[in-house]
Design an enzyme around this catalytic site. Structure first.
Site, PDB file in Angstrom:
ATOM      1  N   ASP A 313       1.599   3.455  -1.925  1.00 21.60           N
ATOM      2  CA  ASP A 313       0.611   2.541  -2.499  1.00 21.60           C
ATOM      3  C   ASP A 313      -0.709   3.256  -2.765  1.00 21.60           C
ATOM      4  OD1 ASP A 313       0.455   2.757   0.367  1.00 21.60           O
ATOM      5  OD2 ASP A 313      -1.070   1.199   0.327  1.00 21.60           O
ATOM      6  N   GLU A 314      -1.461   2.702  -3.680  1.00 24.76           N
ATOM      7  CA  GLU A 314      -2.874   3.041  -3.918  1.00 24.76           C
ATOM      8  C   GLU A 314      -3.101   4.542  -4.135  1.00 24.76           C
ATOM      9  OE1 GLU A 314      -5.138  -0.545  -1.555  1.00 24.76           O
ATOM     10  OE2 GLU A 314      -4.548   1.205  -0.383  1.00 24.76           O
ATOM     11  N   THR A 315      -2.296   5.126  -5.002  1.00 29.31           N
ATOM     12  CA  THR A 315      -2.508   6.523  -5.371  1.00 29.31           C
ATOM     13  C   THR A 315      -3.393   6.569  -6.611  1.00 29.31           C
ATOM     14  OG1 THR A 315      -0.334   7.113  -4.488  1.00 29.31           O
ATOM     15  CG2 THR A 315      -1.375   8.689  -5.981  1.00 29.31           C
TER      16      THR A 315
END
Length: 672
Positions: A313-315
């Site tokens: 997530d959230e790269t």
């Protein structure tokens, strides 16, 4: 808690009770099928247990643990013994799988009469679930402890019922994790999702890459021996351990140790602030995959579960949009954007996991048609992404709606369903929803506060994962949750003790009756609200008033229940008096609370709340009088009371009052 407030809360729970003959149903989670019989079995030190069909060391250990809990609950000198006519007969068909899987059969049947108890299960894990139900059935008859006559046929609605604890942002010692695993077993959760790496810390020892913990953990990590021990501890309780190693984002701690894995830039140190980092592993270098292959090959020797979580997530690496070398790689491989580059990364990691005989789990950002259908999508962004994955043929888990750091009440979490019957899914797609996981992110918790943030709310969510979809009575859930909460603490948690211990430390005295009454109608604000007001980091000391109080304290639902009863029937003196007692206790506690706050710097930031409380309580008392006697208030009274409520809703001390919605409804019913 103040004795008058306790009395009012007790009234609230009793009013929602369900008592059938000699059986008071306090089970949580509720069984699939339950029928109360007639009579009860009186417990004594002659209680005996016999097992048939299958001998299994894990089941034997579970029986010994159940005996210890029976001793604690009853004060009887019960010992493990067998005879030709045991009180409890446990019949298990098979020990179950050597490595517990998502397909393990956890069903059981339990029949108790005035003379005998039969527990039958196809596996040892099913018997463990039945033993937990049996322990919850124990109740007092006045002079004795008894097990009421019941017939139960039970199996879980969802096969995957998890709790995720983030140990990356704040390290949690092994004893903390073990007592939480014990609590998970008590409410029939079966997956401990162990979040082991984060921007703020790399928490698992690697002998292949020792710098991961030498440079990325501040010395706070789990040895491989500790990890193996925890896996065995969980398995003994019928709980799988699924590790999570965040990649390619949330990887600052990886990159501090091995900067050559970075997408162009490397961090200079462990990230102390929270939020989303813009550092990421480089998906274009073969060295990255060689490293991951060697690391995961080592990790699967510690974690035998067939599933492994890669985060995903959230790269948000800016290099994936600007670095010439990375852009050239994307063009050569026909990857149109960073999402496609991450899908490429996931495909490469999946090949490694496939070779290691592991299935991939990732947060819902990894959902991409390029990945095969045997991965699991864990949705943190909402029901829509979970359903979208199922519609595309992917198995899924729901965590949206179960984020404990949002400080939402148990009743709100309770009504979030991983697979509601109203969802636009076919029967085959619905089968792909494996269940859900509670998520305890650790930006604002440490080893002292974590129990009070996880429990007892997680017990309510555990019922949603286990029990039939039709079990949705919030009032009855809270009635049973109060009992379960006390039992969980008796078994080792400190979620109730924590508040009193913290308040004594903050006030510097044992005389905290007034402060406890004040704290009982206060709860922490959500993670996001606290972050806006305090800007917490990994270095923030979590020892303020907000860290002492717990989310969704019993007063919250109790006041709501009493208020609903009073407004439905204002002539009812019992509800009116209970509410009046609560409001009066708020007024009575504030002089001493304000005195203690004046001499305690760490309590001082809650002074505004102490000033607001008696004003709110007086408005409540006046409204009760007006409505109960069918009188009108003077002109302007309502606007003044609502203004006080509005003022109390403004941010202060990172805490909020628990009863403002109920008070608003009460004030609005007053006529002028």
């Amino acid at each position: 808690m103040n004795k008058h407030l306790c009395r009012a809360i007790t009234l609230a729970f009793v009013s929602g009770g369900t008592i059938v003959a000699q059986f008071t149903n306090i089970l949580m989670p509720q069984p699939e099928h339950l029928a109360a019989g007639t009579g009860q079995l009186t417990l004594s030190s002659s209680f005996s247990i016999g097992t048939t069909k299958t001998a299994d060391p894990r089941l034997d250990a579970a029986i010994r643990e159940a005996i210890l809990q029976l001793r604690r609950k009853t004060a009887l000198e019960i010992v493990l013994k067998t005879n030709s006519a045991p009180t409890l007969t446990i019949a298990v068909d098979s020990p179950g799988q050597v490595i517990q899987s998502v397909d393990e059969n956890e069903s059981y049947s339990l029949t108790s009469t005035a003379t005998h108890i039969d527990l039958k299960a196809p596996t040892a894990v099913g018997a463990m679930r039945g033993l937990q139900t049996l322990l919850q059935l124990v109740q007092s008859s006045g002079s004795d402890y008894v097990i009421p006559a019941v017939t139960i046929q039970d199996s879980p609605r969802f096969p995957w019922r998890g709790l995720m604890i983030d140990c990356g942002r704040h390290f949690e010692p092994i004893p903390v994790l073990k007592r939480n695993i014990d609590a998970m077993a008590a409410v029939k959760l079966n997956v401990f999702h162990w979040h082991l790496t984060e921007d703020q810390g790399f928490r698992i020892e690697s002998k292949v890459f020792p710098k991961l913990t030498a440079l990325g953990s501040d010395g706070l990590f789990y040895t491989q021996a500790e990890a193996r021990d925890l896996v065995a501890y969980a398995r003994a309780r019928g709980i799988r351990v699924v590790p999570e190693f965040e990649m390619p984002g949330h990887s600052t701690a990886w990159l501090v140790a091995y900067p050559e894995l970075s997408s162009a830039r490397a961090p200079s140190g462990i990230r102390r602030e929270f939020g989303v980092s813009d550092f990421a592993l480089d998906p274009t270098r073969e060295e990255t995959y060689t490293f991951i292959d060697r690391f995961l090959t080592e990790m699967v020797t510690l974690f035998p579960d067939p599933y492994l979580h890669i985060g995903g997530d959230e790269t948000v690496s800016p290099e994936w949009k600007s670095d010439p070398r990375i852009l050239a790689f994307m063009q050569a491989h026909q990857l149109k954007d960073p999402d496609a580059l991450q899908a490429y990364f996931n495909q490469r990691v999946l090949k490694i996991l496939t070779r290691l005989h592991r299935h991939m789990i990732g947060w819902d950002e990894i959902l991409n048609p390029a990945l095969p259908k045997d991965i699991i999508i864990q949705s943190w962004r909402g029901q829509a992404s979970l359903d979208k994955g199922a519609q595309q043929g992917y198995q899924g888990l729901l965590s949206a709606g179960y984020y404990l750091d949002g400080m939402q009440p148990a009743g709100k979490h309770y009504l979030v369903d991983p697979s509601p019957s109203a969802a636009a899914l076919t029967p085959d797609q619905r089968k792909l929803i494996l269940g859900g996981e509670v998520a305890m992110w650790a930006e604002q918790v440490n080893e002292q506060t974590i129990d009070s943030r996880v429990w007892p709310r997680t017990a309510a969510i555990a019922e949603r994962f286990w029990s039939p979809e039709t079990v949705t009575d919030v009032d009855d859930m809270y009635r049973r949750l109060d009992k379960v909460s006390v039992e969980l603490e008796a078994n080792g948690l400190n979620h109730l003790n924590h508040e009193g211990a913290s308040l004594r430390e903050l006030a510097g005295t044992e005389n905290i009756d007034a402060l406890q009454t004040f704290a009982s109608v206060i709860e922490p604000v959500s993670f996001g609200e606290r972050y806006q007001q305090q800007k917490t980091s990994q270095l923030t000391v979590l020892d303020r008033f907000v860290d002492a109080v717990r989310p969704d304290p019993p007063s919250k639902h109790a006041v709501d229940l009493l208020m609903r009863g009073f407004l439905a029937k204002p002539s009812d003196a019992a509800d009116r008096q209970a509410l009046a007692t609560i409001f009066q206790s708020m007024i009575d506690c504030t002089p001493e609370v304000r005195r203690q706050m004046a001499i305690s710097p760490r309590l001082a930031d809650a002074q505004t709340r102490a000033q607001q409380l008696p004003t709110l309580a007086k408005a409540g008392l006046q409204a009760l009088t007006f409505i109960g006697s069918n009188q009108k208030a003077s002109a302007g009274w309502k606007s003044s009371a609502l203004a006080a409520i509005a003022d109390a809703k403004k941010p202060s001390a990172i805490v909020r009052f628990t009863f403002l919605d109920s008070l608003t409804e009460l004030v609005n019913r007053v006529s002028e």
